[in-house]
Design an enzyme around this catalytic site. Structure first.
Site, short mmCIF file in Angstrom:
data_model
loop_
_atom_site.label_atom_id
_atom_site.label_comp_id
_atom_site.label_asym_id
_atom_site.label_seq_id
_atom_site.Cartn_x
_atom_site.Cartn_y
_atom_site.Cartn_z
N HIS A 136 2.96 130.00 25.18
CA HIS A 136 2.82 130.15 23.76
C HIS A 136 2.75 128.81 22.85
O HIS A 136 2.82 128.53 21.70
CB HIS A 136 3.90 130.93 22.82
CG HIS A 136 4.23 132.02 23.63
ND1 HIS A 136 3.93 133.29 23.11
CD2 HIS A 136 5.34 132.40 24.51
CE1 HIS A 136 4.31 134.18 23.98
NE2 HIS A 136 5.21 133.67 24.83
N SER A 258 -21.20 109.94 17.24
CA SER A 258 -22.06 108.82 16.74
C SER A 258 -21.07 108.36 15.51
O SER A 258 -21.53 107.06 15.03
CB SER A 258 -23.41 109.46 16.11
OG SER A 258 -22.86 110.28 15.02
#
Lengths: 420, 420, 420, 420
Positions: A136, A258
């Site tokens: 979990h 970028s």
């Protein structure tokens, strides 16, 4: 198929020119079976340019008749007569499709092999490297990094077994005529033609090969992708900042964003997850192609032209991308150790519970005590103190319960069982 | 699962009470393995009423801990200690799930068997009953009704083989602890517990059994439904007014439409088609459950509670409904003959084409001539006349080409090959 | 529908008794339109027990005819004559279905509202709490926790708009006869009956309401679930140990694992993710129900009995579970701050790049320099030093680029735009 | 996208060169907004050849950075600085995607229009041509061929409305930076850039445009295909031999089967059905792309590269193929009349039932009598005789019930309501 995800090996099997090449293979086998070796050789040299086929098909609306016309121009009517006499279009097309499926499957199997080897190597290498288990998303009992890889390997072996199972099923072809009755050709001749192609006849067919076999193929591929997705997701999870126990390799010349030059994004693993999602959606399309009208309708064909090529190509692509990710996986042993420390003693709660259950304490009480102690804090000394106060566990029992090695003592057994 | 489509046999496996019963089976096997036969017997008599479980779960938010609490009240803390010591919830739950899958599969296999027998009977009975083949909804070469059934049978045999293949895979369980390391139990003890349940250990697991096995189960079921859909669609098509060659049986007391008392609708076949659509959609859900987080997340569990029960029940339901439809299928031999007549000579165009290809005529020319003759009309005499005028075929060659028996002369070979 | 995920509100709409109740509503509207208020009142008191209907249906194989027979026994033949004269079964059944859809949609809309409010509250509360953004699982530019909630809210508003859009579409019914021609009833009477039910006629129908409307309904619900899944996944990610910035609330009496008492698993969020996967699979089933044969075939009906109830119930269930998770979300501000520190200066690489681009440096060079500096380490002092050595940036420009507040300066603008 | 199903109009939008063209459009808008009209013009002339991009990307592993590098070589560093300063890759890529979606949608809308016109024409032309209705594949009450087309038209209008609805939603773009905070650009500048592109900002974004909008797009397209499938299936059903009331047009030079020259197969309608199956499978993939990690992960992107292009292209292709099928549909009025005769009086059973319900007879009795009479045979005289013997219906009532015109008397009302 978009260029970007189209491995060269699959292009050679699936682009239109290749497809027509497989048609020629079927016709060659027919010719050879009919003792026309010379014609077969001539046919091998004939040309079926996709553009020429499309131009002819634009007139007569029938792809195979278009090819026959083109071949007649090149080889003369006699040859075409001989090679297609008694055949219906689907005899050629469907048998060719099976050749494509068989070739693709072999390629995928060959590409899966080194992935399994790489997983095996990692399993063995990290067999005893203790790492915090997680369920979990939360810290759980300790396990080892090698065991994670053993799990991936086992999953991959099941994927390989599915491919193996399907490869036997799809090594079939069909030359049974327009409605599957061998109206104009004999079962015997079919068997001889198919044998030349490495294929076997089916017990019975309609105009076409039953589509449940195609569905089996698509499913087996989707399951290879699901296996890859499992690993890719596992790596993405381990690679998250704040956890960072292992990460997709990142080439030094590679750029991650970028705008944010510091980024080393696990883009290959993410890509694999996204493509796996698509490949598995093809299974439902494939199952929907099975129930056709009477001796056949052609509604399956249009989507098959897309999904067979796409599932084949994407599965291979995924494996080709997965391999170096596994091979060159970056493992951060320091972080693994640090995380184990951060996790603290709480990950040993199960051992304490078990120890308490071996005393007189009832399960209910034992559970409540353990929960209370471990949810109150992570400091080992404090926990030991509380255990001393609230339980009758011996110091030795506590030490055993708090020793990570205790939790992975059966890893060798598992590896032995797996032949590792 | 809605009552309407929930066969009694599946209810006994899948309703909540049954599910908790399988949990008890697992714990009993643990107790027996630990030499506690008496406790195991007591446990067998203990009660886990779904409503009681839900009430307890509403407090602690954990289904299995709720059951343990209820059992502790009935059996005392000692028993519960002994039966769950060293186990994690999923050891019990997942092993119980596998028992459900195995039992369901056996039931489905048993119900598929008589369907295959019924198809075999029909295939043999109608082996030589010539019927107009159809491709694209249009009359094609003659075939036999028996051959249609042989095709359905062959498809059913492949469906049965998939069940067989998956039955070997799912005869597994897991008692490997919270992250799959056997932290608190030994591989040896696991093997002995599972053996009592008729199950085997897996090579390696996480906290749970790998979900690709569940996907395999769902896929095999979806393929049984696809097989049934194929038959159901075939019957719906043959039963259309205007064609009416065979039809779903209709009980005399049955009513077809509240507005139009004359109707005898193929509602069972339509129902099968609709349900098959749903069962196959579960495959994609199942594949989506495979890639989980680390040593497990529980996102698969919520939808599995629904789709496993639903796919199992609907598959069985479909087979139970399909059986009498096949067994008591109404076959209208008169209509079959009439339709052959209405189809006329055009359905022999392939035979004429082949005959022409055996003369000197080029394929192109032969095709054009045949197309022209057969698209111009259906009158046998007129066609014979045109054939005489436009081709050099002998009367004998024409007669052979226009004889339906010529087209089905290999039916015996096919049946022999299938062992029919 | 399994009990576990079946909210009471949906049960009242979807269980079999409720469904027959809606049938009675339609017939009552017919009777009232035909001036039979007294009969309508009597009908309201008549009983259509699901078991009784099933018993009758077992004989005549037609659910609605079974109900008519039961009502005739209770109300006499005259009443039944009057209420169903000129109607076909689907007039009643499909109009009743639309009543169910409309009621369900309203319930879902009402339950979505407080979720949106809770998201709004969180957005406003944490508007300026700076948190490390993450892309690809890796630390990225700073953002605020409030902005995350604003995103969830915006997504929820789009989900709500879809419900609104579909609610207008499905407020329709149909009483147009067996093939949609109003053969035995007039368009005018239809309009009056439907108006009593709050519904409108469609421009034209077949025997049934066109199934694309059902598909629209299923899609709108799947998109509500996708919205919930987005939040649930977001919380699961933030809640992972090692990151732990926020977590699903965990009740003190709740237990997380039967083996590991320390666990606080985000089981509700995981459950939501799993169920969303199922609800979205129903869309493809629903679209597959649209193209039916001629004036109708009934293949859609069998799966609709399951998927409409299931998608409705699960969507409501998901929203009911999501609400308290959002409202009582545990936010760990300390961890958020710690993580920001751990992330270090690298998350400001974009600001440095931008600053460099405002100097004379080419993009290529600026990018290379920034990448090099930020991939080499995280120590702010070292980075500042390198920036001094390798760039001409002013100390002020560097400070601005390294100030997290700079990155979130437009959060107010976004909130204003959203009316928050 | 395979050539075969790739309409030229879509190729101009979706091939790789076109995609990079849209990137340039975004950067041009940025430059113009920043007052750099001259640079924008230069950029328009710069080249981004897909092969060159791929070669560069092979080195740095980042598609957009590859383009920036190529442009820097052509335009100089200054230009690239100016056009991408403050932007993140997704600002460009996602905004470009939206331009593609918008352009595609417009094209699809334009191509749907003439299909709707053609359906309208057919509806009007055949408004009163009585044809045997069919439910469950069986003859039902009479309807008119025009009404069938009115239904298709209505379905198409709903498909058009969905496109309209989605077109408003997807006219959006995003230039909000790496995590959606406008860290390096202002909301105001975003709005001005997007306005130049005909797009609007969203209230709030992550690094990317929320994927539910893409899902809405895919769903709207799948529903256009479902509409086309409905018509295609309808034509296939009407065109079956033995029914043959209407058929897909077949060009005289077209060939239907390589073995059976007489065939005129409805291959276009079948193709449409097969492709619709694929397009609708993309919806589930699209919904699966919505819930991403934190401020974004890129798992959606890989499959979107395929499914967006494919769904767009296939939807347009389907419409382009559907148009001539509808326009030049072959309608066989003789067969329609013959079938009505073959159906006989049984299709009037509902009218008789209704007439009986207007007498004193109970519904139960009336139903039994009608069922008995009409299931016993189809001879009108015999039926009239039985009606005389077993009921008290007047000759006039019987005549009215047996008059097909009675059943379609409201067709004008329907057409009026639809504005036809």
């Amino acid at each position: 198929m978009i260029e970007r995800y189209y491995p060269a090996g699959m292009k050679e099997i699936w682009d239109e020119a290749a497809y027509y090449g497989f048609w020629k293979s079927v016709w060659q086998a027919v010719l050879r079976t009919r003792g026309q070796d010379e014609l077969a050789a001539k046919l091998a040299g004939a040309s079926l340019e996709p553009e020429a086929v499309r131009a002819r098909e634009a007139i007569n609306g029938h792809e195979l008749n278009a090819c026959l016309a083109l071949l007649e121009e090149q080889l003369g009517g006699g040859a075409v007569q001989l090679m297609h006499r008694g055949l219906t279009s689907s005899d050629v097309m469907d048998t060719a499709r099976m050749l494509q499926l068989n070739r693709s499957l072999t390629l995928i199997q060959k590409t899966l092999d080194p992935v399994l080897s790489a997983l095996k190597d990692k399993a063995v290498k990290y067999k005893h490297l203790i790492i915090c288990g997680r369920t979990h998303g939360q810290w759980a009992e300790p396990t080892t990094l090698g065991l994670k890889f053993a799990r991936f390997l086992s999953s991959g072996q099941r994927a390989a077994a599915r491919l193996e199972n399907v490869s036997a099923k799809i090594a079939v072809g069909k030359i049974t005529g327009a409605v599957g009755t061998y109206s104009l050709i004999s079962p015997d001749e079919e068997a001889r033609v198919l044998a030349r192609l490495g294929l076997k006849p089916l017990p019975v067919t309609s105009q076409i090969i039953p589509r449940d076999l195609f569905s089996d193929y698509l499913y087996a591929l989707a399951m290879v992708c699901a296996f890859a997705e499992e690993i890719a997701l596992g790596i993405r999870l381990m690679g998250q900042d704040g956890i960072r126990e292992a990460a997709e390799p990142f080439a030094s010349r590679q750029t991650g964003s970028s705008a944010m030059p510091h980024k080393k994004n696990p883009v290959i693993c993410e890509r694999i997850c996204g493509l796996a999602r698509l490949v598995r959606s093809h299974v439902e399309v494939g199952i929907g192609n099975i129930a056709l009208w009477n001796e056949r309708d052609i509604s399956h064909s249009s989507n098959e032209r897309i999904i067979l090529e796409e599932s084949s190509s994407l599965t291979l692509y995924i494996l080709e991308k997965l391999l170096p990710v596994v091979q060159r996986l970056e493992v951060y042993e320091d972080n693994i150790r640090n995380n184990l420390e951060r996790a603290g003693v709480r990950i040993f709660s199960s051992g304490i519970l078990k120890a308490l259950l071996e005393t007189e304490m009832s399960r209910d009480e034992a559970y409540a005590v353990t929960k209370q102690i471990f949810q109150s804090g992570d400091d080992p000394a404090a926990v030991r103190k509380l255990l001393g106060e609230k339980t009758s566990l011996s110091a030795e029992a506590v030490s055993r319960a708090l020793d990570p090695k205790e939790y992975v003592k059966h890893v060798d057994d598992i590896f032995k069982r797996m032949g590792l």
